[in-house]
Write a protein that holds these residues in place. Structure first.
Motif, PDB file in Angstrom:
ATOM      1  N   LEU A   1       0.816  -1.211   0.000  1.00 14.59           N
ATOM      2  CA  LEU A   1       0.000   0.000   0.000  1.00 14.59           C
ATOM      3  C   LEU A   1       0.848   1.258   0.000  1.00 14.59           C
ATOM      4  CD1 LEU A   1      -2.636  -0.982   2.683  1.00 14.59           C
ATOM      5  CD2 LEU A   1      -2.630  -1.469   0.258  1.00 14.59           C
ATOM      6  N   LEU A   2       0.336   2.291  -0.652  1.00 13.83           N
ATOM      7  CA  LEU A   2       0.919   3.616  -0.551  1.00 13.83           C
ATOM      8  C   LEU A   2      -0.140   4.549   0.011  1.00 13.83           C
ATOM      9  CD1 LEU A   2       2.834   4.111  -3.920  1.00 13.83           C
ATOM     10  CD2 LEU A   2       3.806   3.651  -1.687  1.00 13.83           C
ATOM     11  N   LEU A   3       0.209   5.264   1.052  1.00 13.40           N
ATOM     12  CA  LEU A   3      -0.704   6.266   1.595  1.00 13.40           C
ATOM     13  C   LEU A   3      -0.542   7.539   0.781  1.00 13.40           C
ATOM     14  CD1 LEU A   3      -2.635   7.147   3.842  1.00 13.40           C
ATOM     15  CD2 LEU A   3      -0.668   7.836   5.157  1.00 13.40           C
ATOM     16  N   VAL A   4      -1.644   8.091   0.281  1.00 12.67           N
ATOM     17  CA  VAL A   4      -1.561   9.280  -0.545  1.00 12.67           C
ATOM     18  C   VAL A   4      -2.367  10.398   0.074  1.00 12.67           C
ATOM     19  CG1 VAL A   4      -1.175   8.004  -2.671  1.00 12.67           C
ATOM     20  CG2 VAL A   4      -3.488   8.497  -1.966  1.00 12.67           C
TER      21      VAL A   4
ATOM     22  N   ARG B   1       3.760   7.481   1.259  1.00 13.79           N
ATOM     23  CA  ARG B   1       4.583   6.574   2.035  1.00 13.79           C
ATOM     24  C   ARG B   1       3.890   5.240   2.130  1.00 13.79           C
ATOM     25  NH1 ARG B   1       2.891   5.429   7.168  1.00 13.79           N
ATOM     26  NH2 ARG B   1       1.278   6.745   8.051  1.00 13.79           N
ATOM     27  N   LYS B   2       4.692   4.206   2.323  1.00 13.22           N
ATOM     28  CA  LYS B   2       4.092   2.896   2.495  1.00 13.22           C
ATOM     29  C   LYS B   2       3.346   2.849   3.826  1.00 13.22           C
ATOM     30  CE  LYS B   2       7.315   0.207  -0.289  1.00 13.22           C
ATOM     31  NZ  LYS B   2       8.289  -0.901  -0.319  1.00 13.22           N
ATOM     32  N   ILE B   3       2.304   2.057   3.867  1.00 16.69           N
ATOM     33  CA  ILE B   3       1.524   1.930   5.089  1.00 16.69           C
ATOM     34  C   ILE B   3       1.109   0.477   5.235  1.00 16.69           C
ATOM     35  CG2 ILE B   3      -0.544   2.621   3.820  1.00 16.69           C
ATOM     36  CD1 ILE B   3      -1.715   3.672   6.402  1.00 16.69           C
ATOM     37  N   ALA B   4       1.234  -0.035   6.435  1.00 14.66           N
ATOM     38  CA  ALA B   4       0.803  -1.408   6.707  1.00 14.66           C
ATOM     39  C   ALA B   4      -0.709  -1.428   6.897  1.00 14.66           C
ATOM     40  CB  ALA B   4       1.504  -1.936   7.965  1.00 14.66           C
ATOM     41  N   PRO B   5      -1.363  -2.546   6.569  1.00 15.52           N
ATOM     42  CA  PRO B   5      -2.814  -2.625   6.768  1.00 15.52           C
ATOM     43  C   PRO B   5      -3.236  -2.302   8.191  1.00 15.52           C
ATOM     44  CG  PRO B   5      -2.078  -4.451   5.413  1.00 15.52           C
ATOM     45  CD  PRO B   5      -0.834  -3.730   5.868  1.00 15.52           C
ATOM     46  N   ALA B   6      -2.383  -2.645   9.171  1.00 20.36           N
ATOM     47  CA  ALA B   6      -2.731  -2.383  10.566  1.00 20.36           C
ATOM     48  C   ALA B   6      -2.750  -0.895  10.893  1.00 20.36           C
ATOM     49  CB  ALA B   6      -1.743  -3.100  11.488  1.00 20.36           C
TER      50      ALA B   6
ATOM     51  N   LYS C   1      -7.148 -10.045   4.454  1.00 19.60           N
ATOM     52  CA  LYS C   1      -6.032  -9.985   5.408  1.00 19.60           C
ATOM     53  C   LYS C   1      -6.455  -9.319   6.708  1.00 19.60           C
ATOM     54  CE  LYS C   1      -1.426  -8.176   6.204  1.00 19.60           C
ATOM     55  NZ  LYS C   1      -1.073  -9.367   6.993  1.00 19.60           N
ATOM     56  N   ILE C   2      -7.224  -8.236   6.603  1.00 21.14           N
ATOM     57  CA  ILE C   2      -7.692  -7.548   7.814  1.00 21.14           C
ATOM     58  C   ILE C   2      -8.557  -8.483   8.650  1.00 21.14           C
ATOM     59  CG2 ILE C   2      -9.181  -5.679   8.627  1.00 21.14           C
ATOM     60  CD1 ILE C   2      -8.178  -4.018   6.259  1.00 21.14           C
ATOM     61  N   LEU C   3      -9.475  -9.189   8.007  1.00 25.92           N
ATOM     62  CA  LEU C   3     -10.338 -10.126   8.724  1.00 25.92           C
ATOM     63  C   LEU C   3      -9.519 -11.253   9.349  1.00 25.92           C
ATOM     64  CD1 LEU C   3     -13.271 -10.434   6.140  1.00 25.92           C
ATOM     65  CD2 LEU C   3     -13.184  -8.994   8.191  1.00 25.92           C
ATOM     66  N   PHE C   4      -8.543 -11.750   8.607  1.00 24.62           N
ATOM     67  CA  PHE C   4      -7.712 -12.852   9.094  1.00 24.62           C
ATOM     68  C   PHE C   4      -6.875 -12.417  10.292  1.00 24.62           C
ATOM     69  CE2 PHE C   4      -3.820 -15.538   8.720  1.00 24.62           C
ATOM     70  CZ  PHE C   4      -4.428 -16.772   8.931  1.00 24.62           C
ATOM     71  N   ASP C   5      -6.245 -11.256  10.185  1.00 27.89           N
ATOM     72  CA  ASP C   5      -5.412 -10.760  11.288  1.00 27.89           C
ATOM     73  C   ASP C   5      -6.255 -10.467  12.519  1.00 27.89           C
ATOM     74  OD1 ASP C   5      -3.179 -10.980   9.732  1.00 27.89           O
ATOM     75  OD2 ASP C   5      -3.038  -8.851   9.232  1.00 27.89           O
ATOM     76  N   PHE C   6      -7.436  -9.897  12.332  1.00 24.72           N
ATOM     77  CA  PHE C   6      -8.318  -9.625  13.467  1.00 24.72           C
ATOM     78  C   PHE C   6      -8.768 -10.939  14.116  1.00 24.72           C
ATOM     79  CE2 PHE C   6     -12.617  -8.784  15.211  1.00 24.72           C
ATOM     80  CZ  PHE C   6     -12.285  -7.815  16.135  1.00 24.72           C
ATOM     81  N   GLY C   7      -9.081 -11.928  13.278  1.00 24.01           N
ATOM     82  CA  GLY C   7      -9.502 -13.222  13.811  1.00 24.01           C
ATOM     83  C   GLY C   7      -8.413 -13.925  14.587  1.00 24.01           C
ATOM     84  N   GLN C   8      -7.164 -13.621  14.256  1.00 25.80           N
ATOM     85  CA  GLN C   8      -6.029 -14.224  14.965  1.00 25.80           C
ATOM     86  C   GLN C   8      -5.563 -13.382  16.147  1.00 25.80           C
ATOM     87  OE1 GLN C   8      -2.984 -15.090  11.913  1.00 25.80           O
ATOM     88  NE2 GLN C   8      -3.382 -17.224  12.423  1.00 25.80           N
ATOM     89  N   ASN C   9      -6.300 -12.316  16.465  1.00 23.49           N
ATOM     90  CA  ASN C   9      -5.904 -11.394  17.546  1.00 23.49           C
ATOM     91  C   ASN C   9      -4.535 -10.775  17.277  1.00 23.49           C
ATOM     92  OD1 ASN C   9      -8.115 -11.481  19.493  1.00 23.49           O
ATOM     93  ND2 ASN C   9      -7.546 -13.644  19.730  1.00 23.49           N
ATOM     94  N   LYS C  10      -4.272 -10.518  15.990  1.00 20.55           N
ATOM     95  CA  LYS C  10      -2.946 -10.011  15.624  1.00 20.55           C
ATOM     96  C   LYS C  10      -2.950  -8.498  15.453  1.00 20.55           C
ATOM     97  CE  LYS C  10       0.668 -10.555  12.115  1.00 20.55           C
ATOM     98  NZ  LYS C  10       1.062 -11.238  10.863  1.00 20.55           N
ATOM     99  N   ASP C  11      -3.934  -7.980  14.709  1.00 18.32           N
ATOM    100  CA  ASP C  11      -3.994  -6.543  14.438  1.00 18.32           C
ATOM    101  C   ASP C  11      -5.419  -6.027  14.587  1.00 18.32           C
ATOM    102  OD1 ASP C  11      -1.296  -5.874  13.860  1.00 18.32           O
ATOM    103  OD2 ASP C  11      -1.481  -6.797  11.876  1.00 18.32           O
TER     104      ASP C  11
END
Length: 862
Positions: free
Chosen positions: A143-146, A177-182, A213-223
């Motif tokens: 991702l790029l934040l614009v 700048r690059k931005i992580a999904p979290a 990815k957002i759903l998966f990370d949230f389901g894993q208590n990661k982000d």
């Protein structure tokens, strides 16, 4: 007498500030536990400034901070006090909301996360066989934040433009700048809180995978742990609703397990993230900028009214919302409701290599395949888009011995993709089928391909990408295992029945199947393609290119040999004649020619002579940002027509730069008229033009209007013009040239330069008057014939431009002092523009664009 706070507020309804004064002591006790959240909300609603917030936060302790807030309210007055009471009351209502026992709430929260994890733990590639699943990887999104809307030109076919854009995005810095999904909802630089995020990107770039990815990370208590619940809705699912409903029911459609705690979740919306995926696929995406709102989750309304209320903050105002969409639809999103725009930039070159390694599971094989792709510009360009990268890998993996040469065109890639998947399917079937059924299996596969083609063609003509199970063409495919390879299925459960919706794995796959059906059956060409001007608004551009490629000798023979599908001979000959005839007409009248050049390029037949072309060619590819594949098609045509003079090459507004000009430099020597206006040309790019001017025996007219050139660039051009002395007209309107820069032209008039246009430059009025006394330099609008021809040229461009492009042109040309407007040519020109703007306003469905057009209409009416 004792006063409760409610009584005070009712009695003091005409003065919120008086109510705050009366309640001051009780407010300190009430708010000390939540002063920080209240302060943030006051800043978000612009009742307090960031300086006010800093002043409050400097106070020692929460009670002192409450007192400082009340002191600042005294200074700000009634409006600020009104906002303060509104925020405070909302917080109190949230506290008074129905409470769920802590243990039951925690249990339900974890159950919801388990559900999301199961739904998102694996993904299907576009080329996966039925039942195949690939474990989710973190390497699909980059991702790029614009800052604001990313300036992605919305081309007639956005996928074809993306590869070139991706290369430039990798090297940009500054506001991006690059931005992580979290980090999507995290604050930056102490700005206001982020509540509404729009994620854009071309088809196949990975928007839905990001959601997964957002759903998966949230389901894993990661982000995304700042949220208690994440609710996901797909616009494809929402398309199935054809009657009034409410937001509560929308949530429960696929989340029945939340029924017991949903009221509490919605009452505490500040802990809720709502993801809306695929806005561009929504049937009602043009009608979400609503002025009829719902404010309660249980309030019934049309789906577009519910979603419009959610996006504009009228419904669940404290909830966070993430919206995904292709660029083509973002102008229909309610203006001003988005806090952050994010562009999915696809793979970098290193991520392409990493994808190859993960796909082939063998470093040596992956390196060899990547080397093959790197040598093929088209394939490498497509690999920046994840969906296409998997298609390319499928071709390389399954089709190594099917074709002796590497794909050169889009059609080559899709033909090999189709054959690869059919072969893979056949091999898996023949392991369980008797030998004598092999031919029967191949015939069945061909029949299924034709059925898919018929469905694709019919729906493409109807502008549809979603197909319902009740559709007769869809019903005819029931029970075919091959179908799941090319069609995605969405299942929506309604009370009492289940509805299935189908779509091709990718829009370009639908366009390919549609063209294949048209090529191998007696289906006539669509009406929009019958004439040479191809006035289809780009809707059939890629369809026509695929059709041309399929009807080429090499692909028609390949499909006949491998699949048993035979192109109609009469259609092959007819289409070749159509290409040459269309090219002749377009080169004669100077109309837009780019898509016709792509159709010629897809044929890839050097023996295809072009006898019907005129000796002098007019090549107009203006007003479309050219991607590398566009340049390839242009170069292919110019190489085929070697020896012919280019009477005109129009590259206006195409985004050319030093590299792209250098790429076509050998062909520029054949130009008599070269138009490069509305491209941002730096000194390096101007130097390429100067090098052409130095050696060209043909170039007589050079257009550089609105290219941002200044005195230094003009000096370089003057030096080049002195060498051959062939250039007769030099157009430089709308630039940074000063009177000092124009002095370098003194020895070039009247031989060779007979016309020099310098309006809208860095010239004082007195300097313009002195220049006008020089016969060859035009710094005003008095030359009736010259400006009449200019106005006709500009107006022709405006007629075929999109609304976005039209507004860009209007900004440039609606900049004339009233005195010049009395000239005959100016009256005619601006009267035509006014009529055009009015007709566009009548047809415009986008409120923001309509307002922009209305502004120019009002200006011209004055």
């Amino acid at each position: 007498m004792l006063f409760t706070s409610a009584m005070v507020e009712i009695d003091a309804s005409n003065s919120c500030l008086s109510a705050v004064r009366v309640l001051r002591v009780s407010l300190v006790d009430e708010l000390e536990g939540r002063i920080d959240s209240l302060l943030e909300e006051l800043v978000d609603q612009k009742a307090f400034t960031r300086d006010d917030r800093e002043e409050v936060l400097c106070q020692p302790g929460p009670r002192a901070r409450v007192r400082k807030v009340l002191d600042i309210l005294e200074c700000k007055g009634e409006e600020a006090a009104k906002v303060f009471l509104s925020v405070r009351n909302h917080q109190r209502l949230s506290q008074d909301a129905p409470q769920v026992p802590s243990s039951e709430y925690k249990k339900m929260q974890q159950k919801h996360k388990d559900v999301l994890r199961r739904r998102s733990e694996s993904m299907l590639f576009y080329n996966s066989r039925h039942g195949d699943k690939i474990l989710f990887s973190e390497h699909y999104v980059n991702l790029l934040l614009v800052d604001g809307h990313q300036a992605l030109e919305i081309k007639r076919h956005e996928v074809l433009a993306f590869g070139q854009k991706r290369l430039s995005l990798q090297h940009k810095s500054g506001l991006q700048r690059k931005i992580a999904p979290a980090e999507l909802f995290s604050r930056t630089n102490e700005k206001r809180s982020i509540k509404k995020v729009l994620v854009t990107g071309v088809a196949g770039i990975g928007k839905t995978v990001l959601v997964q990815k957002i759903l998966f990370d949230f389901g894993q208590n990661k982000d995304h742990l700042a949220f208690d619940f994440v609710i996901h809705m797909s616009f494809r699912d929402l398309n199935l609703i054809d009657k009034p409903t409410n937001f509560r029911e929308l949530v429960l459609r696929k989340n029945r397990h939340l029924s017991k705690v949903l009221d509490w979740i919605l009452a505490n919306d500040d802990k809720l993230l709502i993801i809306l995926d695929g806005f561009d696929e929504f049937r009602h995406y043009r009608r979400c900028d609503v002025d009829v709102f719902v404010s309660k989750p249980e309030e019934d309304a049309e789906v577009n009214e519910i979603l419009g209320s959610l996006l504009q903050g009228e419904l669940l105002p404290n909830a966070s919302v993430m919206l995904t969409s292709r660029p083509t639809a973002i102008n229909h999103i309610p203006v001003g409701c988005i806090d952050r725009y994010v562009l999915i930039a696809g793979f970098s070159i290193n991520e392409v290599q990493d994808f190859f390694l993960r796909y082939f599971q063998d470093a040596a094989v992956a390196d060899r395949m990547f080397s093959t792709v790197s040598a093929n510009e088209l394939m490498l360009t497509l690999c920046y888009i994840p969906a296409f990268c998997s298609i390319v890998c499928c071709i390389l993996n399954e089709s190594k011995d099917l074709c002796g040469e590497s794909p050169k065109t889009m059609t080559d890639i899709y033909v090999q993709y189709l054959v690869a998947l059919l072969r893979s399917h056949t091999q898996s079937r023949t392991k369980t089928c008797p030998e004598d059924q092999g031919a029967k299996t191949n015939q069945q596969l061909s029949d299924i391909v034709l059925k898919l083609g018929r469905l694709a063609f019919k729906k493409l003509m109807e502008h549809q990408t979603l197909f319902y199970s009740s559709d007769q063409d869809v019903a005819g495919l029931e029970g075919c295992s091959l179908v799941s390879t090319f069609l995605d299925t969405t299942v929506a459960q309604e009370p009492g029945f289940t509805e299935e919706v189908f779509s091709f794995a990718h829009l370009t796959v639908q366009e390919f199947f549609a063209s294949l059906y048209c090529a191998v059956t007696d289906q006539p060409l669509p009406d929009a393609m019958q004439s040479s001007d191809n006035q289809n608004n780009g809707h059939l551009d890629l369809f026509s290119r695929f059709l041309s490629g399929i009807l080429s000798d090499r692909n028609s023979n390949f499909l006949s040999r491998q699949v048993g599908l035979h192109c109609r001979e009469e259609k092959v000959e007819m289409y070749r004649r159509k290409i040459t005839t269309d090219l002749a007409v377009l080169c004669e009248n100077g109309a837009h020619i780019l898509n016709c050049l792509h159709c010629l390029f897809e044929q890839q037949d050097p023996s295809m002579t072009l006898p019907a072309l005129p000796e002098l060619l007019r090549v107009n590819v203006s007003d479309e940002t050219l991607a590398q594949m566009d340049h390839n098609a242009i170069k292919y045509f110019l190489a085929l027509t070697e020896g012919k003079i280019l009477s005109e090459l129009d590259l206006t507004g195409t985004g050319v730069n030093r590299d792209s000009l250098s790429d076509i430099q050998p062909f520029l020597h054949r130009c008599q008229r070269l138009w490069l206006g509305e491209n941002n040309l730096d000194m390096d790019a101007v130097q390429v033009v100067a090098d052409v001017v130095k050696v060209s025996e043909n170039l007589t007219h050079l257009g550089l209007g609105w290219t941002n050139i200044g005195d230094e660039e003009l000096q370089a051009l003057c030096t080049a013009i002195r060498v051959k002395k062939r250039v007769q007209e030099l157009w430089m309107e709308g630039n940074r040239v000063s009177h000092r820069g124009l002095l370098s032209l003194a020895d070039l008039t009247p031989d060779p330069l007979q016309i020099i246009v310098v309006i809208w430059n860095n010239l004082y009025e007195s300097e313009s008057e002195s220049l006008c006394s020089q016969d060859r330099i035009t710094a005003n609008f008095t030359d009736e014939q010259l400006w009449q021809e200019w106005g006709e040229w500009v107006f022709r461009r405006c007629q075929v431009s999109s609304n976005e492009k039209l507004v860009t042109v209007l900004h440039k040309v609606c900049n004339m002092s009233n005195g010049w407007l009395e000239l005959h040519w100016a009256k005619t020109f601006y009267s035509q523009l006014s009529q055009l703007i009015k007709s566009r306003i009548e047809c415009c469905t986008e409120d923001d664009m309509r307002k922009k057009l209305q502004k120019f209409d009002n200006l011209l009416n004055l």
